[in-house]
Design an enzyme around this catalytic site. Structure first.
Site, PDB file in Angstrom:
ATOM      1  N   ASP A  48      12.531  -4.620   2.528  1.00 43.43           N
ATOM      2  CA  ASP A  48      13.083  -3.999   0.447  1.00 43.43           C
ATOM      3  C   ASP A  48      13.145  -2.535   1.051  1.00 43.43           C
ATOM      4  O   ASP A  48      13.653  -1.701   0.541  1.00 43.43           O
ATOM      5  CB  ASP A  48      12.596  -4.039  -0.586  1.00 43.43           C
ATOM      6  CG  ASP A  48      13.165  -4.364  -1.455  1.00 43.43           C
ATOM      7  OD1 ASP A  48      14.945  -4.321  -1.678  1.00 43.43           O
ATOM      8  OD2 ASP A  48      12.130  -3.604  -2.525  1.00 43.43           O
ATOM      9  N   THR A  55       7.336  -4.834   0.459  1.00 47.28           N
ATOM     10  CA  THR A  55       8.249  -4.346  -0.687  1.00 47.28           C
ATOM     11  C   THR A  55       7.994  -2.717  -0.787  1.00 47.28           C
ATOM     12  O   THR A  55       7.376  -2.603  -2.271  1.00 47.28           O
ATOM     13  CB  THR A  55       8.706  -5.033  -1.459  1.00 47.28           C
ATOM     14  OG1 THR A  55       7.435  -5.536  -2.314  1.00 47.28           O
ATOM     15  CG2 THR A  55       9.542  -7.007  -1.227  1.00 47.28           C
ATOM     16  N   SER A  56       6.754  -1.871  -0.186  1.00 45.74           N
ATOM     17  CA  SER A  56       6.509  -1.367  -0.523  1.00 45.74           C
ATOM     18  C   SER A  56       6.764  -0.257  -0.250  1.00 45.74           C
ATOM     19  O   SER A  56       7.510   1.044  -0.861  1.00 45.74           O
ATOM     20  CB  SER A  56       4.804  -0.340  -0.048  1.00 45.74           C
ATOM     21  OG  SER A  56       4.361   0.211  -0.358  1.00 45.74           O
ATOM     22  N   ARG A  57       6.660   0.542   0.741  1.00 49.98           N
ATOM     23  CA  ARG A  57       7.687   2.236   1.915  1.00 49.98           C
ATOM     24  C   ARG A  57       7.035   1.701   3.632  1.00 49.98           C
ATOM     25  O   ARG A  57       7.186   1.255   3.718  1.00 49.98           O
ATOM     26  CB  ARG A  57       6.834   3.004   1.304  1.00 49.98           C
ATOM     27  CG  ARG A  57       5.810   3.672   0.421  1.00 49.98           C
ATOM     28  CD  ARG A  57       7.180   4.281  -0.392  1.00 49.98           C
ATOM     29  NE  ARG A  57       7.207   5.150  -1.801  1.00 49.98           N
ATOM     30  CZ  ARG A  57       7.667   4.648  -2.787  1.00 49.98           C
ATOM     31  NH1 ARG A  57       8.312   2.894  -2.694  1.00 49.98           N
ATOM     32  NH2 ARG A  57       7.531   4.676  -4.209  1.00 49.98           N
ATOM     33  N   CYS A  68       0.894  -0.909  -0.385  1.00 55.96           N
ATOM     34  CA  CYS A  68      -0.288   0.282   0.054  1.00 55.96           C
ATOM     35  C   CYS A  68       0.833   1.301  -0.148  1.00 55.96           C
ATOM     36  O   CYS A  68       1.999   1.519   0.424  1.00 55.96           O
ATOM     37  CB  CYS A  68      -1.257  -0.167   0.351  1.00 55.96           C
ATOM     38  SG  CYS A  68      -0.021  -0.373   2.904  1.00 55.96           S
ATOM     39  N   PRO A  69       0.401   2.306  -0.252  1.00 54.89           N
ATOM     40  CA  PRO A  69       1.166   3.744  -0.556  1.00 54.89           C
ATOM     41  C   PRO A  69       0.700   4.337   0.991  1.00 54.89           C
ATOM     42  O   PRO A  69       0.772   3.800   2.015  1.00 54.89           O
ATOM     43  CB  PRO A  69       0.382   4.452  -1.206  1.00 54.89           C
ATOM     44  CG  PRO A  69      -0.837   4.204  -1.195  1.00 54.89           C
ATOM     45  CD  PRO A  69      -0.808   2.328  -0.838  1.00 54.89           C
ATOM     46  N   HIS A  98      16.070  -1.436  -1.224  1.00 51.99           N
ATOM     47  CA  HIS A  98      15.224  -1.006  -2.152  1.00 51.99           C
ATOM     48  C   HIS A  98      15.283  -1.913  -3.632  1.00 51.99           C
ATOM     49  O   HIS A  98      15.163  -0.913  -4.120  1.00 51.99           O
ATOM     50  CB  HIS A  98      14.814   0.372  -1.628  1.00 51.99           C
ATOM     51  CG  HIS A  98      13.622   1.213  -2.343  1.00 51.99           C
ATOM     52  ND1 HIS A  98      13.498   2.307  -1.350  1.00 51.99           N
ATOM     53  CD2 HIS A  98      13.084   0.538  -3.723  1.00 51.99           C
ATOM     54  CE1 HIS A  98      11.753   2.444  -2.406  1.00 51.99           C
ATOM     55  NE2 HIS A  98      11.783   1.525  -3.758  1.00 51.99           N
ATOM     56  N   GLU A 138      15.893   5.227   5.005  1.00 51.13           N
ATOM     57  CA  GLU A 138      16.700   4.889   3.873  1.00 51.13           C
ATOM     58  C   GLU A 138      17.151   5.379   3.544  1.00 51.13           C
ATOM     59  O   GLU A 138      18.330   5.076   2.637  1.00 51.13           O
ATOM     60  CB  GLU A 138      16.143   3.809   3.114  1.00 51.13           C
ATOM     61  CG  GLU A 138      15.162   4.440   2.593  1.00 51.13           C
ATOM     62  CD  GLU A 138      13.995   3.627   0.936  1.00 51.13           C
ATOM     63  OE1 GLU A 138      14.140   3.772  -0.485  1.00 51.13           O
ATOM     64  OE2 GLU A 138      13.458   2.635   1.438  1.00 51.13           O
TER      65      GLU A 138
END
Length: 332
Positions: free
Chosen positions: A261, A235-237, A208-209, A298, A266
């Protein structure tokens, strides 16, 4: 037309130069690549540019946007889907054209999600290191079958759907949660509320965003709702996870394993070589001490197909800005 790229890497130059060569008016477009991330201190590098091309860790707050506007920049081209790093009201107030790449090879991120799940579950990263040292012992490498397990997909957009299809193909029961559910999810699994998904899932995968409503979606309130010993994948945010709370859940064994990820802090780490540096992020260093934690930098989007699509869509967005046409990818 001059475009200043920030946070650019060798692969950005390869694929954007490749895409530029196929543009009918390539000679009228100048691409200038900067390694530095966009910030208040580096915004001056955009002086004389008509547009900037930025990625997920560039800073686009009101101060930076005002500086860019003063330097003559009128367009912001996001070579990514998310724009949580952008002060959208400020961009609108200043009259910027802003466009993103809403979807680029969703399969790239979905396949990386599966790769992380399989690596963490079957311990292939540890097995690889052992065998290279002549150690063929299987002790400590025990995994579980994906077939028959329940996988919860949080966010059923294009990437979430691609991920759900993969797990469905492995024989998993798939659950989904999304405030705005996709009609395409119905053949893949059942839509449920978040507590029900967390309680039932052996693997929870976030797609999800990052918004105010989703920041720290997985944290002190939701981690106890998860099935004890479940795997969490992001693996999103990075900001979807409260990293401190996740560390505590790993220590208590409430959370069985973690694959990420993306990471909340980061921007000071990812996309650069820190192998000769002392990493002073104590939270990240604590994460790295767990044998049941897998981190990649990422790279979920990082396929040839995705990078070509990012470049192609970015040039399409540039054409919309230059010629004043309607742009379906516009966010401001």
């Amino acid at each position: 037309m001059k475009i200043a790229f920030f946070g650019s890497q060798p692969y950005d130059r390869r694929f954007f130069d490749e895409a530029l060569s196929s543009q009918p008016d390539a000679s009228s477009i100048e691409l200038v690549y900067h390694n530095a991330l966009l910030s208040q201190e580096t915004a001056i590098l955009a002086l004389g540019a008509n547009a900037v091309c930025v990625f997920v860790n560039d800073v686009l707050d009101a101060t930076v946007l005002a500086a860019l506007h003063d330097y003559g920049v009128r367009a912001i081209l996001l070579r990514c889907a998310g724009y949580n790093n952008l002060d959208l009201p400020a961009a609108r107030r200043l009259g910027f054209f802003v466009a993103r790449v809403p979807a680029y090879s969703p399969e790239a991120v979905a396949e990386h999600t599966l790769a992380m799940v399989q690596t963490l579950n079957r311990h292939t990263h540890r097995a690889y290191a052992r065998v290279r040292e002549g150690n063929f012992s299987l002790d400590g490498l025990l995994g579980f079958n994906l077939h028959g397990k329940t996988v919860g997909i949080v966010g059923t957009g294009k990437i979430g759907l691609a991920t759900a299809r993969i797990f469905k193909g492995f024989g998993c029961t798939v659950l989904g949660h999304d405030p705005y559910p996709s009609t395409h999810f119905a053949p893949l699994g059942a839509m449920v509320d978040l507590p029900q998904l967390l309680a039932a899932s052996d693997i929870v995968s976030l797609h999800c965003p990052l918004m105010d409503s989703t920041r720290h979606l997985i944290g002190p309130a939701t981690l106890p709702q998860m099935k004890r010993g479940a795997m969490l994948v992001n693996t999103s945010r990075g900001g979807l996870i409260d990293t401190g709370a996740v560390i505590e859940a790993l220590k208590s064994r409430q959370l069985g394993s973690l694959a990420i990820d993306v990471y909340e802090q980061e921007s000071s780490l990812f996309f650069h070589d820190h192998s000769s540096d002392i990493i002073d992020d104590d939270v990240f260093q604590r994460l790295m001490t767990f044998p049941n934690v897998l981190v990649t930098g990422h790279q979920g989007f990082f396929t040839i197909e995705a990078l070509r699509e990012i470049a192609a869509i970015t040039f399409h967005n540039l054409d919309c800005f230059r010629h004043g046409g309607d742009c379906g990818n516009s966010v401001a």
